[in-house]
Design a protein around this motif. Structure first.
Motif, PDB file in Angstrom:
ATOM      1  N   ALA A  11       0.831  -1.212   0.000  1.00  0.00           N
ATOM      2  CA  ALA A  11       0.000   0.000   0.000  1.00  0.00           C
ATOM      3  C   ALA A  11       0.859   1.252   0.000  1.00  0.00           C
ATOM      4  CB  ALA A  11      -0.923  -0.014   1.220  1.00  0.00           C
ATOM      5  N   CYS A  14       3.258   1.342  -3.425  1.00  0.00           N
ATOM      6  CA  CYS A  14       2.510   1.470  -4.681  1.00  0.00           C
ATOM      7  C   CYS A  14       1.745   2.789  -4.774  1.00  0.00           C
ATOM      8  CB  CYS A  14       1.549   0.295  -4.849  1.00  0.00           C
ATOM      9  SG  CYS A  14       2.395  -1.267  -5.189  1.00  0.00           S
ATOM     10  N   LEU A  15       1.153   3.227  -3.655  1.00  0.00           N
ATOM     11  CA  LEU A  15       0.407   4.480  -3.699  1.00  0.00           C
ATOM     12  C   LEU A  15       1.337   5.674  -3.897  1.00  0.00           C
ATOM     13  CD1 LEU A  15      -2.258   3.880  -0.897  1.00  0.00           C
ATOM     14  CD2 LEU A  15      -2.610   3.877  -3.371  1.00  0.00           C
ATOM     15  N   PHE A  49      -1.359   1.889  -8.931  1.00  0.00           N
ATOM     16  CA  PHE A  49      -2.298   2.441  -7.943  1.00  0.00           C
ATOM     17  C   PHE A  49      -3.277   1.375  -7.463  1.00  0.00           C
ATOM     18  CE2 PHE A  49      -6.560   4.206  -7.233  1.00  0.00           C
ATOM     19  CZ  PHE A  49      -6.308   5.003  -6.124  1.00  0.00           C
ATOM     20  N   GLY A  52      -1.801  -0.817  -4.840  1.00  0.00           N
ATOM     21  CA  GLY A  52      -1.819  -0.131  -3.546  1.00  0.00           C
ATOM     22  C   GLY A  52      -3.209  -0.056  -2.963  1.00  0.00           C
ATOM     23  N   LEU A  53      -4.212   0.228  -3.833  1.00  0.00           N
ATOM     24  CA  LEU A  53      -5.597   0.318  -3.374  1.00  0.00           C
ATOM     25  C   LEU A  53      -6.084  -1.033  -2.860  1.00  0.00           C
ATOM     26  CD1 LEU A  53      -8.206   1.994  -3.115  1.00  0.00           C
ATOM     27  CD2 LEU A  53      -8.782   1.268  -5.455  1.00  0.00           C
TER      28      LEU A  53
END
Length: 381
Positions: A11, A14-15, A49, A52-53
């Motif tokens: 998370a 990646c975010l 994204f 991460g999400l």
């Protein structure tokens, strides 16, 4: 514990990476809105994204709502995120630039617009997912790993297409040493997919459960981080090539403009030479005309005898339609006598050349000698 750590790391990394990539995307979009490579940055960023999400959603469901990781809701959410991630990667593949033949997956994506492909992809997978969900939701005998069968074929196809396109792109950039990392990414994706598919309760009879969990975490993190690394290398190599191609394009434009200027210069030089030739020819004609005019002016000051004026007058009146013989007969003189007069007149007027007769007629008309004519004009006959 290892699974929770994987989700936290995924998370955060990646975010943050997705945020950086989208910053790059918006800056590049301002510079070149029509480039397909810019669209590729958008879809690659979205894929990262979504990882991460997905990790963040898992943390919220498991840590805050205390839902077990084996719960079907958590599995469904993971499958949905994974399928969306595969869609983003598929849409990003056409932006990977190279000059070799595209694989069949990319050619299929090319056949549709982005909107059409999203609708087609979502429609087909929704129908398949509906069957899986209805079959497994209230059936305790069906393993949760069975649900991942929706995503596994798509993940394998995407992994193969990604490997193929990355190898071609890096080869096109003279970076063949990147073949091994690309292959490792493909292997790690296969291993991660296989880890999801194999039921844990069967594995622990052969392998230690803690080791199996740690292996899955390392594999999952490794292929995500390697994907981010390869994309970053691809992005910067694309940016370097874009700047190089831009400079090359500017050079080609300047060379073309220089060539056009040289061609224009040559045309102007030729046109100038042509004008100079025309001016020279006109000047020559003017000199010839001035010479004739001066000659005629001198001739007009010459005194002619009455008989010579009569000959010129008759010649001016009917010289065009009658020959020397006919004019001599009408003047009642011999041809030799007439030609003698003509010879003397030419000598006095300094007329020579094959057009002597025409010059004599012109002289007679321009010097008002027609009034001395004793032969009537043929028009009045």
């Amino acid at each position: 514990m290892y699974v929770t750590l994987e989700h936290y790391v995924t998370a955060i990394v990646c975010l943050i990476t997705a945020f950086v990539i989208y910053r790059i995307y918006y800056k590049e979009k301002i510079k070149n809105q029509s480039s397909i490579s810019i669209s590729g940055i958008k879809w690659f960023g979205l894929a990262i994204f979504l990882w991460g999400l997905g990790a963040l959603i898992n943390i919220v469901l498991v840590q805050f709502f205390e839902i077990r990781t084996t719960n079907k809701v958590v599995i469904y959410a993971g499958v949905l995120i994974s399928l969306s991630n595969s869609l983003s990667i598929l849409l990003s593949l056409p932006s990977i630039e190279h000059h070799k033949k595209r694989n069949i997956v990319v050619r299929l994506v090319h056949r549709f617009s982005e909107k059409e492909f999203v609708i087609l992809y979502a429609g087909v997978l929704m129908m398949i997912a509906f069957v899986f969900i209805v079959t497994s939701f209230n059936n305790a005998e069906i393993s949760n790993n069975f649900i991942w069968l929706i995503d596994i074929p798509i993940s394998l196809i995407v992994a193969f297409a990604l490997l193929n396109e990355l190898n071609k792109a890096f080869a096109n950039r003279n970076m063949k040493f990147m073949v091994f990392p690309c292959f490792m990414l493909f292997v790690l994706i296969i291993v991660a997919v296989t880890h999801r598919l194999i039921p844990q309760d069967r594995v622990i009879t052969f392998i230690d459960q803690e080791f199996w969990s740690l292996f899955g975490v390392i594999t999952g993190l490794s292929f995500k981080f390697l994907f981010i690394l390869l994309f970053s290398i691809l992005l910067y190599s694309w940016k370097f090539l874009s700047e190089k191609e831009l400079k090359q394009t500017e050079l080609e434009v300047l060379s073309r403009e220089n060539k056009e200027l040289l061609n224009t210069q040559e045309k102007l030089i030729l046109a100038n030479e042509s004008h100079l030739d025309t001016i020279s020819s006109l000047q020559k004609q003017l000199k010839e005309r001035d010479s004739k005019i001066n000659l005629l002016k001198e001739s007009s000051r010459i005194e002619l005898s009455e008989r010579q004026k009569e000959v010129l007058g008759n010649l001016g009146v009917c010289g065009i339609s009658k020959s020397y013989t006919e004019i001599a007969q009408e003047m009642n003189i011999s041809l030799d006598g007439f030609q003698t007069h003509i010879y003397q007149i030419k000598k006095v007027l300094k007329i020579s050349g094959a057009d002597g007769k025409e010059q004599l007629i012109a002289f007679a008309k321009s010097n008002a000698l027609l009034k001395f004519a004793t032969i009537k004009s043929p028009k009045t006959d």
